[in-house]
Design a protein around this motif. Structure first.
Motif, PDB file in Angstrom:
ATOM      1  N   ILE A 165      10.314  15.368  14.755  1.00  0.00           N
ATOM      2  CA  ILE A 165       9.669  14.271  15.601  1.00  0.00           C
ATOM      3  C   ILE A 165       9.987  15.136  17.387  1.00  0.00           C
ATOM      4  CG2 ILE A 165      11.203  12.195  17.326  1.00  0.00           C
ATOM      5  CD1 ILE A 165      10.946  11.240  14.339  1.00  0.00           C
ATOM      6  N   GLU A 201       6.635  17.252  17.655  1.00  0.00           N
ATOM      7  CA  GLU A 201       6.020  16.661  17.996  1.00  0.00           C
ATOM      8  C   GLU A 201       5.388  15.932  19.087  1.00  0.00           C
ATOM      9  OE1 GLU A 201       4.066  13.633  15.064  1.00  0.00           O
ATOM     10  OE2 GLU A 201       5.455  14.439  13.471  1.00  0.00           O
ATOM     11  N   ILE A 202       6.904  15.412  19.805  1.00  0.00           N
ATOM     12  CA  ILE A 202       7.236  15.205  21.366  1.00  0.00           C
ATOM     13  C   ILE A 202       6.625  16.027  22.480  1.00  0.00           C
ATOM     14  CG2 ILE A 202       8.392  14.349  23.101  1.00  0.00           C
ATOM     15  CD1 ILE A 202      10.205  12.407  21.099  1.00  0.00           C
ATOM     16  N   GLN A 241       4.767  18.852  21.543  1.00  0.00           N
ATOM     17  CA  GLN A 241       3.160  18.726  20.843  1.00  0.00           C
ATOM     18  C   GLN A 241       2.402  17.938  22.156  1.00  0.00           C
ATOM     19  OE1 GLN A 241       2.712  19.419  16.741  1.00  0.00           O
ATOM     20  NE2 GLN A 241       3.461  21.756  17.391  1.00  0.00           N
ATOM     21  N   THR A 294      -3.651  21.455  18.961  1.00  0.00           N
ATOM     22  CA  THR A 294      -3.649  20.711  20.277  1.00  0.00           C
ATOM     23  C   THR A 294      -4.797  21.257  21.369  1.00  0.00           C
ATOM     24  OG1 THR A 294      -1.539  22.333  19.590  1.00  0.00           O
ATOM     25  CG2 THR A 294      -1.845  22.028  22.007  1.00  0.00           C
ATOM     26  N   ARG A 299      -3.048  11.589  17.469  1.00  0.00           N
ATOM     27  CA  ARG A 299      -1.445  11.865  17.641  1.00  0.00           C
ATOM     28  C   ARG A 299      -0.509  11.224  18.351  1.00  0.00           C
ATOM     29  NH1 ARG A 299       0.853  17.090  17.551  1.00  0.00           N
ATOM     30  NH2 ARG A 299      -1.099  18.214  18.489  1.00  0.00           N
ATOM     31  N   LEU A 350       2.837   9.263  15.919  1.00  0.00           N
ATOM     32  CA  LEU A 350       4.770   9.396  16.956  1.00  0.00           C
ATOM     33  C   LEU A 350       5.306   8.047  17.458  1.00  0.00           C
ATOM     34  CD1 LEU A 350       6.128  11.572  18.100  1.00  0.00           C
ATOM     35  CD2 LEU A 350       4.507  11.062  20.553  1.00  0.00           C
ATOM     36  N   LEU A 388       7.584   9.529  27.472  1.00  0.00           N
ATOM     37  CA  LEU A 388       7.695  10.199  25.702  1.00  0.00           C
ATOM     38  C   LEU A 388       8.786  11.383  26.413  1.00  0.00           C
ATOM     39  CD1 LEU A 388       6.967  11.121  23.557  1.00  0.00           C
ATOM     40  CD2 LEU A 388       5.465  11.980  24.320  1.00  0.00           C
ATOM     41  N   ALA A 435      12.414  11.910  24.233  1.00  0.00           N
ATOM     42  CA  ALA A 435      13.182  12.874  24.037  1.00  0.00           C
ATOM     43  C   ALA A 435      14.473  13.997  24.517  1.00  0.00           C
ATOM     44  CB  ALA A 435      11.937  14.109  24.380  1.00  0.00           C
ATOM     45  N   LEU A 477      16.287  12.102  22.882  1.00  0.00           N
ATOM     46  CA  LEU A 477      16.922  12.354  21.339  1.00  0.00           C
ATOM     47  C   LEU A 477      17.817  13.804  20.865  1.00  0.00           C
ATOM     48  CD1 LEU A 477      13.039  11.743  19.922  1.00  0.00           C
ATOM     49  CD2 LEU A 477      15.426  10.852  18.832  1.00  0.00           C
TER      50      LEU A 477
END
Lengths: 100, 283
Positions: free
Chosen positions: A61, A64-65, A67, B31, B178, B182, B251, B255, B258
């Motif tokens: 994850i 992915e984050i 990217q 990408t 994407r 996600l 996000l 991150a 996490l």
């Protein structure tokens, strides 16, 4: 006298079989390596311990984050470019007919 | 026998070494490549456009100095060049339809409105070209040119509308391919995605609004309303940009959380392992 060609033929046959087996071994090693790689990438692998699974999933994850963040930066740039294009076009003189 | 085994081992090693980059290479997962401003159609035709400016000045000067026949010839030549550069720009836009920005867009149909617009504009320009070539006087050629430019507005409205339509479609694709998945994955991990969802929905709706606006411009290039439509498309793209920027900020926050959570788990795991291996001391 006659056994010589037969022996020769047997020898070459066994060589072929031997090389085929060799290729099979190479293929098996390669397939195993590829399998191991994809197996490691599979986050749903139930054989791994729980903590490894959680860590792998979290890492996926995070990847992915990361990217997505890269993509978002690029999309932001593209939108800026589009906004500039609108400004440029509206200010353009090519379609101006006032002096024709 | 022994020698053959060594040969096989060496071959296996070579094959694995050669194949390893293929197997272990990280996929780029689509990408996005950032395009530069030099990609714009205007930049591509920069030299032609500069030459056209000079031609325009020469034409304007000729209007006050040259005799009727010479003026007609000059006007026709100038008008032909004006029409031809527009045809060239349309061909370039058509070529770009098969490029990365346009051809892969799946969220919305961008190809149909663009192709229809290009076909109609090309017909109008070609019809004007015929009339200009047949013009008996400079005045007729001039009027035809003026009418063709005002009818097509290739530089002012069509270029930004085609480019913007493709780009907005491409960004919508990215959201679907994407960012939506996600969010699903983050939800599965019990991450609060309320802000992410809100911002993404807002970006999507702004992009859809911009797409509709661009389609309106393409369907009627000569409309006097097009300037306002493009201004509103600009506002819609700006709104989409703000939403995506907020999405990115949220996000990054997630991150960080996490990562912190992951580190905590690793530390706890380490502590558990070390405490279980240490002998328990009696007090």
């Amino acid at each position: 006298m006659d056994t010589e060609p037969v022996l020769q033929e047997e020898k070459s046959m066994s060589k072929v079989v031997f090389w085929l087996l060799g290729l099979l071994v190479v293929g098996a090693i390669f397939a195993a390596a590829a399998f191991m790689y994809y197996r490691n990438g599979d986050t749903d692998n139930s054989n791994d311990s729980v903590s490894t699974e959680q860590s792998t999933t979290k890492n996926d994850i995070n990847t992915e984050i990361s990217q997505s963040e890269t993509d978002l930066t690029a999309l932001g740039n593209e939108l800026d470019q589009e906004l500039a294009e609108i400004d440029e076009s509206l200010a353009s003189t090519e379609d101006d007919t006032s002096d024709l | 026998m022994k020698r053959a085994l060594i040969i096989i081992a060496v071959i296996a090693l070579i094959v694995m070494l050669l194949a390893s980059p293929l197997v272990f290479a990280q996929e780029s997962q689509g990408t996005i490549k950032t395009t530069t401003t030099s990609d714009s159609v205007r930049a591509k035709f920069k030299t032609d456009l500069e030459a056209m400016k000079l031609e325009r000045s020469a034409y304007k000067e000729a209007r006050s100095t040259e005799r009727a026949e010479a003026l007609k010839t000059r006007t026709v030549t100038y008008a032909e060049k004006q029409i031809n550069i527009r045809l060239k720009v349309l061909t370039e836009q058509e070529r770009r339809l098969s490029g990365a920005n346009c051809s892969k867009v799946t969220s919305v149909d961008v190809k149909t409105p663009i192709t229809a617009a290009i076909t109609a504009l090309r017909n109008d320009l070609n019809a004007a070209l015929v009339k200009i070539k047949a013009a008996g006087t400079a005045e007729v050629a001039r009027t035809e040119l003026k009418s063709a430019i005002e009818k097509t507005r290739v530089f002012m409205y069509i270029n930004p509308a085609i480019s913007g339509l493709c780009r907005a479609g491409k960004i919508l694709d990215k959201i679907n391919d994407r960012f939506d998945p996600l969010i699903v994955k983050l939800k599965e991990k019990q991450v609060d995605t309320t802000v992410l969802e809100k911002e993404l929905a807002s970006a999507e709706s702004s992009l859809m609004a911009a797409i509709d606006t661009y389609k309106k411009v393409l369907s009627n290039p000569s409309s006097t309303n097009n300037k306002d439509l493009l201004t509103s498309a600009k506002a819609q793209l700006k709104a989409a940009r703000t939403s995506l920027s907020n999405f990115k900020t949220e996000l990054a926050k997630i991150a960080d959380e996490l990562k912190a959570d992951n580190n905590l788990r690793s530390n706890q795991q380490g502590e558990t392992n070390s405490s279980s291996s240490e002998p328990v001391q009696d007090n």
